[in-house]
Design an enzyme around this catalytic site. Structure first.
Site, PDB file in Angstrom:
ATOM      1  N   GLY A  70       0.782  -1.283  -0.059  1.00 57.44           N
ATOM      2  CA  GLY A  70       0.094  -0.033   0.097  1.00 57.44           C
ATOM      3  C   GLY A  70       0.844   1.162   0.135  1.00 57.44           C
ATOM      4  O   GLY A  70       2.179   1.350   0.358  1.00 57.44           O
ATOM      5  N   CYS A 110       5.060  -6.311   1.940  1.00 54.43           N
ATOM      6  CA  CYS A 110       5.651  -4.900   1.967  1.00 54.43           C
ATOM      7  C   CYS A 110       4.863  -4.134   3.038  1.00 54.43           C
ATOM      8  O   CYS A 110       5.196  -4.271   4.366  1.00 54.43           O
ATOM      9  CB  CYS A 110       5.380  -4.291   0.755  1.00 54.43           C
ATOM     10  SG  CYS A 110       6.215  -2.671   0.352  1.00 54.43           S
ATOM     11  N   TYR A 111       4.004  -3.021   2.605  1.00 54.99           N
ATOM     12  CA  TYR A 111       2.996  -2.580   3.894  1.00 54.99           C
ATOM     13  C   TYR A 111       2.479  -3.645   4.776  1.00 54.99           C
ATOM     14  O   TYR A 111       2.429  -3.524   6.012  1.00 54.99           O
ATOM     15  CB  TYR A 111       2.054  -1.848   3.239  1.00 54.99           C
ATOM     16  CG  TYR A 111       1.070  -0.947   4.237  1.00 54.99           C
ATOM     17  CD1 TYR A 111       1.605   0.236   4.398  1.00 54.99           C
ATOM     18  CD2 TYR A 111       0.057  -1.654   4.575  1.00 54.99           C
ATOM     19  CE1 TYR A 111       0.910   1.195   5.791  1.00 54.99           C
ATOM     20  CE2 TYR A 111      -0.594  -0.712   5.599  1.00 54.99           C
ATOM     21  CZ  TYR A 111      -0.313   0.376   6.334  1.00 54.99           C
ATOM     22  OH  TYR A 111      -1.191   1.084   7.036  1.00 54.99           O
ATOM     23  N   HIS A 168       8.233  -7.852  -3.302  1.00 52.83           N
ATOM     24  CA  HIS A 168       6.722  -7.916  -3.909  1.00 52.83           C
ATOM     25  C   HIS A 168       6.962  -9.283  -4.733  1.00 52.83           C
ATOM     26  O   HIS A 168       7.374  -9.258  -6.053  1.00 52.83           O
ATOM     27  CB  HIS A 168       6.317  -6.953  -5.006  1.00 52.83           C
ATOM     28  CG  HIS A 168       5.711  -5.779  -4.216  1.00 52.83           C
ATOM     29  ND1 HIS A 168       4.649  -5.517  -3.804  1.00 52.83           N
ATOM     30  CD2 HIS A 168       6.535  -4.755  -3.691  1.00 52.83           C
ATOM     31  CE1 HIS A 168       4.430  -4.379  -3.176  1.00 52.83           C
ATOM     32  NE2 HIS A 168       5.566  -3.729  -3.276  1.00 52.83           N
ATOM     33  N   GLU A 197       4.606 -11.117  -5.976  1.00 53.49           N
ATOM     34  CA  GLU A 197       3.727 -11.090  -7.127  1.00 53.49           C
ATOM     35  C   GLU A 197       3.935 -10.719  -8.531  1.00 53.49           C
ATOM     36  O   GLU A 197       3.337 -11.041  -9.751  1.00 53.49           O
ATOM     37  CB  GLU A 197       2.299 -10.581  -6.579  1.00 53.49           C
ATOM     38  CG  GLU A 197       2.314  -8.922  -6.508  1.00 53.49           C
ATOM     39  CD  GLU A 197       2.951  -8.481  -5.239  1.00 53.49           C
ATOM     40  OE1 GLU A 197       2.526  -7.360  -5.221  1.00 53.49           O
ATOM     41  OE2 GLU A 197       3.508  -9.218  -4.560  1.00 53.49           O
ATOM     42  N   ASP A 224     -14.518 -12.217 -24.083  1.00 59.09           N
ATOM     43  CA  ASP A 224     -15.346 -12.261 -22.854  1.00 59.09           C
ATOM     44  C   ASP A 224     -16.674 -12.129 -23.026  1.00 59.09           C
ATOM     45  O   ASP A 224     -17.342 -13.082 -22.577  1.00 59.09           O
ATOM     46  CB  ASP A 224     -15.002 -10.676 -22.108  1.00 59.09           C
ATOM     47  CG  ASP A 224     -13.574 -10.193 -22.031  1.00 59.09           C
ATOM     48  OD1 ASP A 224     -12.829 -11.510 -21.655  1.00 59.09           O
ATOM     49  OD2 ASP A 224     -13.214  -9.226 -21.736  1.00 59.09           O
ATOM     50  N   LYS A 249      -8.418 -12.337 -17.357  1.00 59.44           N
ATOM     51  CA  LYS A 249      -8.623 -12.591 -19.032  1.00 59.44           C
ATOM     52  C   LYS A 249      -7.903 -13.849 -19.204  1.00 59.44           C
ATOM     53  O   LYS A 249      -8.529 -14.696 -20.173  1.00 59.44           O
ATOM     54  CB  LYS A 249      -7.957 -11.597 -19.786  1.00 59.44           C
ATOM     55  CG  LYS A 249      -7.515 -11.579 -21.289  1.00 59.44           C
ATOM     56  CD  LYS A 249      -8.968 -11.290 -21.874  1.00 59.44           C
ATOM     57  CE  LYS A 249      -9.250  -9.674 -21.679  1.00 59.44           C
ATOM     58  NZ  LYS A 249     -10.635  -9.744 -22.797  1.00 59.44           N
TER      59      LYS A 249
END
Length: 537
Positions: A73, A100-101, A187, A189, A245, A393
């Site tokens: 964040g 992190c945060y 991070h 991710e 989609d 997606k």
């Protein structure tokens, strides 16, 4: 039944599905990458979902997650008004990973110390592992991890141990093994973190003991059950655009409810060259799914005449979509439900997430509205059904393949709902639409000819509402520029500009300048996301 009541019932249905599956909860503290964490977890075939950091411990108990991740964040934990989670979360008895945060908040709330660091760390850093067990099992010592922080942990809470450090960050990863509480300052991710996915797998499988139950087949079965339960014997109207989609949704709905589905394609005048005609023919003749075609080009163009603000464009187009559907449904209907191919990134980028109820301030910033999310009117006459709303997606593409959608649609590059209206900056006119359609066709032809269509996330042209001086045939020209935007991405949440060959760019540029009336200059956008977005508006 009011729309609000129907949405409440939909949430209750989704909550019931949550209770029936293993899941990892991500508590969002305003990071633009929270949904990327969710996507990484789903890559391990475990369901994950992003919730507000205000989610209470009682609400978490009802969801019964196998684990919890606290996102990063933009705040500092010691700032006045910084977001905090329910203090009782630490006694829930489920594994928790702070990123992190999230790690700094864990340290602060459990009695440790966090201060602004003399050496901020942004970008790639080598992770030096002190304890290669548990969270860091099979994570290579010295592997690259992505840092983005100006604060650092100064001392641990009781029971915590050091797992790893970097040259500038003494506490890059920590753990309380007994309580199954973990924190990382980096991070894992993001794609730049080489050992990030291994770390996430360790948390999901070895620490949370999840099983890989989030599969395409499981989603399809669950979605069909939910669609049938909600719709019953009622009729559904699908807003078909021809993209992956809405096409996946058409196939899914047709499998679930058959002739209770009516697909309607509204030609709003902002499609690419020859696409409306091809779409209707493809669905009607090849897929045998009837499509009601509505030509509404003039009324859509009238709605945004003179409009230059992109948010106003999107919302007016969104409102007009619903109005046209309401009018046409009375002719073809009646219909109870409007189906939309809304995806998770659409919801995230459109949502005013984590709005403080006291101050009205947002922890996470709204990037832009999407026509099928932020542009819906409050007096909507339909009840919405959005079975793909929780999918990314790449997950939609997998679902499409599993239910028989042809590869030419599965691999179709994303195209925005408002179409070329948001690829023309400033006012949209018939003349500018014609120019952009011709330029866009050349881009698609040459990308296909180079064999790059399936390698690029998106490749398209943007028309700028400015003019520059040029020379053609010894004559002065004063014409528009075209911007080429080619990007590579895994999920659309982040993207990098594509390093295509100069020869290809030269070919496209020469063709556009020579073949498209009103263009005398072609430029190439080399901005990544972030800081830019993929679309210009």
């Amino acid at each position: 039944m009011t729309l609000q009541t129907e949405q409440q019932l939909q949430v209750e249905s989704i909550d019931q599905n949550r209770l029936n599956r293993q899941m990892i909860v991500i508590l969002d503290f305003g990071s633009q990458y929270s949904e990327l964490i969710a996507r990484r977890i789903r890559e391990t075939q475990v369901y994950s979902e992003v919730l507000s950091y205000r989610t209470t411990v009682e609400q978490l108990r009802q969801l019964n997650p196998k684990g919890i991740i606290l996102s990063g964040g933009p705040s500092s934990v010691y700032d006045t008004g910084a977001p905090h989670c329910d203090q009782a979360i630490w006694n829930l008895g489920v594994p928790i990973l702070g990123v992190c945060y999230g790690m700094q908040l864990m340290v602060q709330q459990l009695g440790g110390g966090v201060e602004r660091s003399d050496l901020a760390e942004y970008g790639k850093a080598s992770l030096l592992i002190d304890d290669p067990t548990d969270l860091l099992t099979n994570v290579e010592d010295g592997t690259t991890m992505w840092m983005s922080h100006g604060d650092s942990v100064t001392h641990f809470p009781d029971g915590f141990e050091l797992l790893a450090h970097t040259a500038n960050t003494p506490c890059a990863a920590i753990a309380n093994h007994d309580s199954k509480l973990y924190g990382v300052q980096f991070h894992p991710e993001v794609v730049h973190s080489i050992g990030g996915l291994a770390l996430i797998r360790n948390f999901v499988y070895h620490i949370c003991h999840c099983e890989p139950t989030w599969t395409t087949d499981a989603f399809v079965e669950e979605a069909i059950r939910e669609i049938r339960a909600r719709v019953g014997d009622k009729r559904v109207l699908l807003a078909l655009s021809g993209g992956v989609d809405s096409s996946t949704l058409a196939f899914l709905l047709y499998r679930a409810i058959g002739d209770q589905l009516t697909c309607m394609f509204i030609d709003q005048g902002f499609m690419r060259k020859l696409e409306p005609e091809r779409l209707v023919k493809l669905f009607s003749e090849q897929f045998h799914i009837p499509v009601a075609y509505v030509n509404a080009r003039e009324r859509f163009l009238a709605q945004i005449q003179g409009v230059t603000d992109p948010e106003v464009k999107r919302k007016r187009i969104g409102h007009e979509f619903i109005r046209v559907f309401e009018e046409e449904s009375r002719r073809l209907g009646p219909f109870d439900y409007l189906a939309q191919g809304t995806l998770y990134p659409d919801v995230i980028e459109s949502a005013d997430t984590n709005v403080d109820p006291q101050t009205g301030e947002r922890v996470a910033v709204k990037i832009k509205s999407h026509h099928n999310v932020g542009g819906l009117p409050k007096d909507l006459q339909f009840k919405l059904i959005e079975p793909l709303r929780k999918l990314f997606k790449d997950e939609v593409r997998k679902v499409g393949r599993s239910i028989g959608l042809p590869e030419e649609i599965v691999l179709r590059q994303p195209f925005p709902g408002p179409g070329l209206a948001i690829r023309i900056l400033g006012e949209v006119t018939d003349d500018r639409l014609d120019i952009l359609r011709d330029a866009d066709l050349i881009v698609r032809q040459e990308i296909n000819r180079a064999g790059l269509y399936n390698e690029l996330w998106q490749a398209f042209a943007v028309l700028l509402p400015i003019r520059s001086v040029g020379v053609m045939g010894d004559q002065r020209t004063y014409a528009y520029p075209i911007v080429l935007r080619f990007v590579s991405s895994e999920d659309g949440m982040t993207a990098d500009w594509s390093r295509v060959s100069y020869d290809l760019l030269e070919t496209i540029s020469n063709r556009i300048v020579n073949e498209v009336r009103g263009i005398n200059r072609v430029v190439y956008d080399i901005t990544s996301k972030p800081p830019g977005t993929i679309e210009w508006e």
